[in-house]
Design a protein around this motif. Sequence first.
Motif, PDB file in Angstrom:
ATOM      1  N   SER A   1       0.826  -1.211   0.000  1.00  0.00           N
ATOM      2  CA  SER A   1       0.000   0.000   0.000  1.00  0.00           C
ATOM      3  C   SER A   1       0.859   1.260   0.000  1.00  0.00           C
ATOM      4  O   SER A   1       0.451   2.299  -0.531  1.00  0.00           O
ATOM      5  N   THR A   2       2.058   1.206   0.579  1.00  0.00           N
ATOM      6  CA  THR A   2       2.951   2.374   0.532  1.00  0.00           C
ATOM      7  C   THR A   2       3.366   2.682  -0.903  1.00  0.00           C
ATOM      8  O   THR A   2       3.355   3.837  -1.333  1.00  0.00           O
ATOM      9  N   ASN A   3       3.718   1.630  -1.647  1.00  0.00           N
ATOM     10  CA  ASN A   3       4.077   1.836  -3.061  1.00  0.00           C
ATOM     11  C   ASN A   3       2.880   2.343  -3.858  1.00  0.00           C
ATOM     12  O   ASN A   3       3.035   3.202  -4.737  1.00  0.00           O
ATOM     13  N   ALA A   4       1.681   1.806  -3.533  1.00  0.00           N
ATOM     14  CA  ALA A   4       0.486   2.235  -4.258  1.00  0.00           C
ATOM     15  C   ALA A   4       0.225   3.721  -4.045  1.00  0.00           C
ATOM     16  O   ALA A   4      -0.133   4.451  -4.984  1.00  0.00           O
ATOM     17  N   VAL A   5       0.421   4.204  -2.808  1.00  0.00           N
ATOM     18  CA  VAL A   5       0.206   5.623  -2.506  1.00  0.00           C
ATOM     19  C   VAL A   5       1.192   6.486  -3.281  1.00  0.00           C
ATOM     20  O   VAL A   5       0.820   7.501  -3.894  1.00  0.00           O
ATOM     21  N   ILE A   6       2.453   6.107  -3.276  1.00  0.00           N
ATOM     22  CA  ILE A   6       3.479   6.883  -3.982  1.00  0.00           C
ATOM     23  C   ILE A   6       3.202   6.911  -5.484  1.00  0.00           C
ATOM     24  O   ILE A   6       3.193   7.968  -6.116  1.00  0.00           O
TER      25      ILE A   6
ATOM     26  N   LEU B   1       9.538  10.320  -8.334  1.00  0.00           N
ATOM     27  CA  LEU B   1       9.380   9.017  -7.691  1.00  0.00           C
ATOM     28  C   LEU B   1      10.583   8.702  -6.805  1.00  0.00           C
ATOM     29  O   LEU B   1      10.433   8.163  -5.701  1.00  0.00           O
ATOM     30  N   PHE B   2      11.775   9.060  -7.268  1.00  0.00           N
ATOM     31  CA  PHE B   2      12.981   8.803  -6.475  1.00  0.00           C
ATOM     32  C   PHE B   2      12.951   9.595  -5.167  1.00  0.00           C
ATOM     33  O   PHE B   2      13.302   9.061  -4.107  1.00  0.00           O
ATOM     34  N   VAL B   3      12.528  10.847  -5.234  1.00  0.00           N
ATOM     35  CA  VAL B   3      12.425  11.663  -4.015  1.00  0.00           C
ATOM     36  C   VAL B   3      11.412  11.047  -3.054  1.00  0.00           C
ATOM     37  O   VAL B   3      11.661  10.923  -1.841  1.00  0.00           O
ATOM     38  N   SER B   4      10.261  10.617  -3.562  1.00  0.00           N
ATOM     39  CA  SER B   4       9.212  10.046  -2.710  1.00  0.00           C
ATOM     40  C   SER B   4       9.687   8.758  -2.051  1.00  0.00           C
ATOM     41  O   SER B   4       9.508   8.561  -0.843  1.00  0.00           O
ATOM     42  N   TYR B   5      10.286   7.867  -2.833  1.00  0.00           N
ATOM     43  CA  TYR B   5      10.766   6.600  -2.266  1.00  0.00           C
ATOM     44  C   TYR B   5      11.898   6.840  -1.267  1.00  0.00           C
ATOM     45  O   TYR B   5      12.026   6.091  -0.289  1.00  0.00           O
ATOM     46  N   SER B   6      12.718   7.836  -1.508  1.00  0.00           N
ATOM     47  CA  SER B   6      13.809   8.145  -0.569  1.00  0.00           C
ATOM     48  C   SER B   6      13.253   8.572   0.782  1.00  0.00           C
ATOM     49  O   SER B   6      13.708   8.099   1.835  1.00  0.00           O
TER      50      SER B   6
ATOM     51  N   GLY C   1      10.981  -0.878  -4.531  1.00  0.00           N
ATOM     52  CA  GLY C   1      10.691   0.319  -5.311  1.00  0.00           C
ATOM     53  C   GLY C   1      11.834   1.314  -5.260  1.00  0.00           C
ATOM     54  O   GLY C   1      12.165   1.956  -6.269  1.00  0.00           O
ATOM     55  N   MET C   2      12.461   1.456  -4.087  1.00  0.00           N
ATOM     56  CA  MET C   2      13.594   2.364  -3.934  1.00  0.00           C
ATOM     57  C   MET C   2      14.775   1.906  -4.798  1.00  0.00           C
ATOM     58  O   MET C   2      15.432   2.714  -5.478  1.00  0.00           O
ATOM     59  N   ILE C   3      15.037   0.603  -4.808  1.00  0.00           N
ATOM     60  CA  ILE C   3      16.132   0.063  -5.619  1.00  0.00           C
ATOM     61  C   ILE C   3      15.842   0.287  -7.099  1.00  0.00           C
ATOM     62  O   ILE C   3      16.733   0.675  -7.871  1.00  0.00           O
ATOM     63  N   LYS C   4      14.598   0.048  -7.493  1.00  0.00           N
ATOM     64  CA  LYS C   4      14.219   0.233  -8.900  1.00  0.00           C
ATOM     65  C   LYS C   4      14.441   1.678  -9.338  1.00  0.00           C
ATOM     66  O   LYS C   4      15.015   1.928 -10.414  1.00  0.00           O
ATOM     67  N   GLU C   5      14.007   2.647  -8.541  1.00  0.00           N
ATOM     68  CA  GLU C   5      14.174   4.051  -8.921  1.00  0.00           C
ATOM     69  C   GLU C   5      15.637   4.478  -8.847  1.00  0.00           C
ATOM     70  O   GLU C   5      16.062   5.358  -9.594  1.00  0.00           O
ATOM     71  N   SER C   6      16.413   3.875  -7.954  1.00  0.00           N
ATOM     72  CA  SER C   6      17.850   4.184  -7.892  1.00  0.00           C
ATOM     73  C   SER C   6      18.552   3.723  -9.165  1.00  0.00           C
ATOM     74  O   SER C   6      19.398   4.437  -9.723  1.00  0.00           O
ATOM     75  N   VAL C   7      18.198   2.527  -9.633  1.00  0.00           N
ATOM     76  CA  VAL C   7      18.767   2.024 -10.890  1.00  0.00           C
ATOM     77  C   VAL C   7      18.358   2.931 -12.052  1.00  0.00           C
ATOM     78  O   VAL C   7      19.162   3.226 -12.943  1.00  0.00           O
TER      79      VAL C   7
END
Length: 419
Positions: free
Chosen positions: A295-300, A340-345, A372-378
């Motif tokens: 649900s955290t990923n869904a919100v972001i 997205l990277f800022v939000s996941y960070s 999700g954080m790893i994906k956006e970092s890549v």
Amino acid sequence: MDYMNFDKENEQLEQDSANLGEDINELSRNQAECSQRIDYILGQVNDLREKMGMQKLEFKEETTVSDLNMYIEQVFPNNMKTISSRELKMQPMDYIVAALCGGLAAIIDVFLIKIPKDAVIIRNGERIFQEGSSLTGMLRGIGVDENGKASKWITVLEKWFKVPYDKSIDSDIIGLMPKTHRLHSLAHDPSIAGLVWGIKDIVAGTFTCIDKNGCLVVEKVTEANFMKLFTAPILWLGHILSDVFTRMGIPIPGWSYLQLLQFGNFGEKQRTIAEVARYMYLEGYDLRHLVSMSSTNAVIELIVRLYYHLVCKERPDEFVLTSEKEYVEVKNKIKLHNMLFVSYSVASCGNIAKICAYQGNPTAFNLPLWLGMIKESVTQIEILNRNSKDYETATENRHRIDENFEKLYASVMRKELEN
């Protein structure tokens, strides 16, 4: 005497003087060519101004290229970014929205997701109660009647979709017991790999698992039946569905393979990675809690992408060049992934704080959030090393030329009106 002979020095000086003279002549020729070009351009400009009914521009006879450069520098700054590039970059409001979205996801993680279920941990001899997730608790209520027993539809699925790999007790397999048999059984993995192992075990009549010590074990359970090859996928899926809403549920995809990682030294009990994974599953870290954590990923993803499409996304004019459309498309995607990277960070930092608040309880770890954080970092690494930078720079340079000429023209017109 030799030391009184200056002939060699004189010859060198004469040669240097000759070279200097040639350089001066070359510079003079270049300056003359530049002056001719300036005069030609000035003539063209004046022709256009005359056709438009405007007065001619006049420069002093001693005007040089340096004077013209100084005049241009007064009109606009050297390192001015184009308007288009400024609009397509992250704006302060974009950072604020992305950070707030990540903060909202962190709040949901801390106050709604929490840990899979109520737990009591011991730290330095002190017993600490930790409250479980209400959202995961709601999911655990599916498939259970008012008496706390499995619903009728669960028992029907268990009856219809019996499989040979559902062994729960075996003294020859270390660590296998009713609570953990789905963790160790590779066919209970809810993934493509689990489907492959399930078909193999159903057809061959075997039970394949990884025991507590990380050893792969294959046991013969029934006779092989190759006719079940066509019905095996349906049997596997039906059995997975019957197990999802049982008390222990089924593990997160790929979780069974963590039993191979027989190393590490975590916590007061000095557990290996395999032991930590086993402990987390026993504490309710299963597929249902994975849905809660997602649900955290869904919100972001929902808020950031909605804000991007409604507010941030630039839509080029339909009739612009194809290269311009591609440029805007690339810059739009970069802005989206930056947000997205800022939000996941921000949300990941919140999860770290949550783990600390739960005294290092590993079940407080939000797996989907970190994936999700790893994906956006890549993705950020790919953006920094993309091959389209030269093309983007060329497009921005064209923007800069157009905008600077417009600014130069406006300055000339203003001076003309003042005179």
